[in-house]
Write a protein that holds these residues in place. Sequence first.
Motif, PDB file in Angstrom:
ATOM      1  N   ALA A  14       0.643  -1.505   0.158  1.00 45.24           N
ATOM      2  CA  ALA A  14      -0.114  -0.080  -0.431  1.00 45.24           C
ATOM      3  C   ALA A  14       0.745   1.253   0.073  1.00 45.24           C
ATOM      4  O   ALA A  14       0.651   2.496  -1.078  1.00 45.24           O
ATOM      5  N   ALA A  15       2.315   1.196   0.380  1.00 42.25           N
ATOM      6  CA  ALA A  15       3.139   1.593   0.756  1.00 42.25           C
ATOM      7  C   ALA A  15       3.591   2.616  -0.438  1.00 42.25           C
ATOM      8  O   ALA A  15       3.960   4.015  -1.252  1.00 42.25           O
ATOM      9  N   ASP A  16       3.867   1.350  -1.538  1.00 43.03           N
ATOM     10  CA  ASP A  16       4.292   2.125  -2.159  1.00 43.03           C
ATOM     11  C   ASP A  16       3.030   2.369  -3.734  1.00 43.03           C
ATOM     12  O   ASP A  16       3.861   2.561  -5.094  1.00 43.03           O
ATOM     13  N   ARG A  17       2.397   1.450  -3.542  1.00 44.26           N
ATOM     14  CA  ARG A  17       1.753   1.640  -4.665  1.00 44.26           C
ATOM     15  C   ARG A  17       1.132   2.892  -5.228  1.00 44.26           C
ATOM     16  O   ARG A  17       0.486   3.957  -4.278  1.00 44.26           O
ATOM     17  N   GLY A  18       0.743   3.399  -6.531  1.00 46.33           N
ATOM     18  CA  GLY A  18       0.644   4.752  -6.837  1.00 46.33           C
ATOM     19  C   GLY A  18       1.496   5.601  -7.317  1.00 46.33           C
ATOM     20  O   GLY A  18       1.324   6.723  -7.668  1.00 46.33           O
ATOM     21  N   PHE A  19       3.106   5.012  -6.992  1.00 43.62           N
ATOM     22  CA  PHE A  19       4.370   5.967  -7.027  1.00 43.62           C
ATOM     23  C   PHE A  19       4.630   6.163  -8.029  1.00 43.62           C
ATOM     24  O   PHE A  19       4.628   5.520  -8.912  1.00 43.62           O
ATOM     25  N   VAL A  20       4.108   8.036  -7.968  1.00 49.74           N
ATOM     26  CA  VAL A  20       4.755   8.484  -9.744  1.00 49.74           C
ATOM     27  C   VAL A  20       6.238   8.956  -9.561  1.00 49.74           C
ATOM     28  O   VAL A  20       7.025   8.640 -10.844  1.00 49.74           O
ATOM     29  N   ALA A  21       6.738   9.723  -8.459  1.00 45.16           N
ATOM     30  CA  ALA A  21       8.046  10.316  -8.083  1.00 45.16           C
ATOM     31  C   ALA A  21       8.684  10.716  -7.084  1.00 45.16           C
ATOM     32  O   ALA A  21       8.062  10.805  -6.154  1.00 45.16           O
ATOM     33  N   ALA A  22       9.737  10.923  -6.777  1.00 43.82           N
ATOM     34  CA  ALA A  22      10.778  10.846  -5.793  1.00 43.82           C
ATOM     35  C   ALA A  22      11.250  11.777  -5.643  1.00 43.82           C
ATOM     36  O   ALA A  22      11.358  12.672  -6.786  1.00 43.82           O
ATOM     37  N   LEU A  23      11.585  12.631  -4.680  1.00 41.51           N
ATOM     38  CA  LEU A  23      11.914  14.642  -4.759  1.00 41.51           C
ATOM     39  C   LEU A  23      13.453  13.990  -4.680  1.00 41.51           C
ATOM     40  O   LEU A  23      13.760  13.222  -3.595  1.00 41.51           O
ATOM     41  N   ASP A  24      14.684  14.156  -5.145  1.00 42.65           N
ATOM     42  CA  ASP A  24      15.585  14.042  -5.668  1.00 42.65           C
ATOM     43  C   ASP A  24      16.474  14.865  -5.878  1.00 42.65           C
ATOM     44  O   ASP A  24      16.708  15.764  -6.362  1.00 42.65           O
ATOM     45  N   PRO A  25      17.670  15.569  -5.103  1.00 36.54           N
ATOM     46  CA  PRO A  25      18.016  14.787  -3.509  1.00 36.54           C
ATOM     47  C   PRO A  25      16.127  14.728  -2.526  1.00 36.54           C
ATOM     48  O   PRO A  25      15.909  16.145  -2.800  1.00 36.54           O
ATOM     49  N   ALA A  26      16.311  14.319  -1.450  1.00 33.26           N
ATOM     50  CA  ALA A  26      15.129  14.204  -1.117  1.00 33.26           C
ATOM     51  C   ALA A  26      15.538  15.361  -0.117  1.00 33.26           C
ATOM     52  O   ALA A  26      15.555  14.799   1.853  1.00 33.26           O
ATOM     53  N   THR A  27      15.695  16.461   0.621  1.00 32.33           N
ATOM     54  CA  THR A  27      15.998  17.069   0.710  1.00 32.33           C
ATOM     55  C   THR A  27      15.762  18.474   0.747  1.00 32.33           C
ATOM     56  O   THR A  27      15.533  18.954  -0.199  1.00 32.33           O
ATOM     57  N   ARG A  33      20.254  25.846   4.601  1.00 31.36           N
ATOM     58  CA  ARG A  33      19.844  24.677   6.034  1.00 31.36           C
ATOM     59  C   ARG A  33      18.939  23.769   5.871  1.00 31.36           C
ATOM     60  O   ARG A  33      17.770  24.400   5.529  1.00 31.36           O
ATOM     61  N   ALA A  34      19.482  22.681   5.578  1.00 35.51           N
ATOM     62  CA  ALA A  34      18.115  21.671   5.719  1.00 35.51           C
ATOM     63  C   ALA A  34      17.376  21.926   6.685  1.00 35.51           C
ATOM     64  O   ALA A  34      17.283  21.724   7.911  1.00 35.51           O
ATOM     65  N   VAL A  35      16.287  22.224   6.693  1.00 38.31           N
ATOM     66  CA  VAL A  35      14.721  22.316   7.582  1.00 38.31           C
ATOM     67  C   VAL A  35      14.104  20.504   6.714  1.00 38.31           C
ATOM     68  O   VAL A  35      13.447  19.627   7.551  1.00 38.31           O
ATOM     69  N   THR A 200      11.823  21.630   9.635  1.00 35.35           N
ATOM     70  CA  THR A 200      12.584  22.695  10.928  1.00 35.35           C
ATOM     71  C   THR A 200      11.696  23.889   9.753  1.00 35.35           C
ATOM     72  O   THR A 200      13.099  24.921  10.065  1.00 35.35           O
ATOM     73  N   GLY A 201      11.187  24.328   9.273  1.00 33.76           N
ATOM     74  CA  GLY A 201      11.176  25.359   7.726  1.00 33.76           C
ATOM     75  C   GLY A 201      10.093  26.345   9.126  1.00 33.76           C
ATOM     76  O   GLY A 201       9.933  26.721  10.254  1.00 33.76           O
ATOM     77  N   THR A 202       9.622  27.420   8.135  1.00 31.70           N
ATOM     78  CA  THR A 202       9.276  28.659   8.588  1.00 31.70           C
ATOM     79  C   THR A 202       7.741  28.229   8.734  1.00 31.70           C
ATOM     80  O   THR A 202       7.005  27.022   7.700  1.00 31.70           O
ATOM     81  N   ILE A 203       7.036  28.145  10.011  1.00 27.24           N
ATOM     82  CA  ILE A 203       5.563  28.078   9.956  1.00 27.24           C
ATOM     83  C   ILE A 203       4.461  29.739   9.963  1.00 27.24           C
ATOM     84  O   ILE A 203       4.581  30.607  10.407  1.00 27.24           O
ATOM     85  N   SER A 204       3.527  29.123   8.601  1.00 26.90           N
ATOM     86  CA  SER A 204       2.572  30.530   8.199  1.00 26.90           C
ATOM     87  C   SER A 204       1.233  30.115   9.145  1.00 26.90           C
ATOM     88  O   SER A 204       1.011  28.607   9.540  1.00 26.90           O
TER      89      SER A 204
END
Length: 599
Positions: A14-27, A33-35, A200-204
């Motif tokens: 179920a967690a893999d189903r429908g996968f389209v694309a990953a964010l690469d690199p995943a940051t 600064r990495a949030v 840990t980014g900006t909260i709006s």
Amino acid sequence: MADLPVDDRADFEAADRGFVAALDPATVTADGRAVWDTESYSFLQQECPDTAHPSLWRQGQLCVKQGLYAVTDGIYQIRGLDLSNMTLIEGERGVIVVDPLLSVECAAAGLKLYRDHRGDRPVTAVIYTHSHADHFGGVRGVTGGGVPILAPAGFMHHAVSENVYAGTAMNRRATYMYGPALPRSPEGQIGCGLGMTTSTGTISLIPPTKDITRTGQEETLDGVRIVFQITPGTEAPAEMNFLIPDRRALCMAENATHTQHNILTLRGAQVRDARVWARYLTEAIALFADHADVVFASHHWPTWGRENIVRFVSRQRDMYAYLHDQTLRMLNKGMTGVEIAEAMRLPPALEQAWHTHGYYGSVSHNVKAIYQRYLGWFDGNPAHLWEHPPVEQARRYVECMGGREGVLAFARRYLDDGDLRFAAALLNHAVFADEHDDQARSMLAEVYTRLGHGSENGTWRNFYLVGALELTGGVVPADIDTSSPELMAALTVEQIFDSLAIRVDGPRAWEESLAIDWHLTDLNQYHRTTLSNGALIHQADPPPRQPADLTLALTKQQLLGLLTGRPADGIEHEGDMNVLARLIAVLEDPDPAFAIVTP
Ligand SMILES: [Zn+2]
């Protein structure tokens, strides 16, 4: 793992189903600064080591999956790019965003990933399913406003109020719960059960333009029909589920996820109501199950197929109902929270389902929470009515056990016997009796580390491991901060004065007496605060009486500035400005880095 359904791999499918694309690199970064950083969890692909509970390791493997996923025709999710999910529902002109994550930067990265694969659709509406920041904080990453924003009634009040009064303590404890200071490694932070961690980014916050006030309320957004069920008092004080009938898709907000959730979050909050939570799940099944082929939520992965949906939501329901009812049954026989927590076992059929396991909430702390909701902190035993505080208690216990040598010897014995819980209790006394006892500290750190590594619950693991870290290295300053200028600006004037009142250092203000009238010029509101007997009393629209010592005319923004220590420039006044200085002189700042595992 012997008693766990290890052969059941349905969650991974179920967690893999429908996968389209990953964010690469995943940051995701902000100002370099990495949030958010999924790459740092790549070790989770290995076999579970001895330093982790296999069930929690498995949950980490599921939660760490990230990217864009298709849920059903025209419905997508961004998962694994913050603590929560962002859902995208395609309409006639653009896309409706449900729950835009915690941080602006993560939400923007998620929307970009979606657009890269589904076209440059404009955001035509936003839905907040509930009042927790991981479901609205990123909104400015997807829209600047000017579109319909729907939320359950009471959203704004609860979005700002839950963290106002006890916010500093909650933030401090949240660093234990989510473990941002821990290394991400097989020995360190491996997730928190609900997701990996908080970004840990900006909260709006953009206020909703329309409240959902009743179950059955139907709204059409960008040509998409949506039917709502309000569920106040469940996982959040303002929350709602909804059905998209024409796509046969059901959103359960955070009311049914792939973990046993918190009746009381360990960072601290008011206790949630397991009884109404179960009732709303029953209602959701009755209203929506016949009209859905998929159920999704704002954490974790969806569940497809009517039979699976009903089984999933029913088991979640039975779990909360069972915990509630059995706790009440046992407390009415005289058992206390600690005793019920020890005795409570979920039915085997529920334990066989992964999603009832306590990765985020737990049977142990949820049972104590239900007890607390009904009966409070006191268990009725007079021995517990007037106990010494921890340091005084610790000194006496240490003395009775023959001094610190005796305590450490006993602790070693229990540790060797595998009774980590009692070893922790003994060593905690040793540390509280003498916080400079480095041997006691390092032994206690060892015990906490072993307790953490054995925990199936992600937040327990983090609590133990951060405790160990701070015993050996001292307090780690918080880098979780849920306050933000937009959240502050959303405070009501009453909440601002309440926040001021809880910062008055009582004894220092015992002899002080003053009255200030506040004219909020932009809101055209009149307020009075009086300080007497160390209590700062607030009154809106004060009846005319003797004049105040000082009258201030200012905007709400200027009032907020005064509270955060900005000078009173440009504020008009009548009377003695020294009175304001006297009030400010008795205010105390909260301590965002108070000690927890040491006195
Ligand atoms: Zn959430």
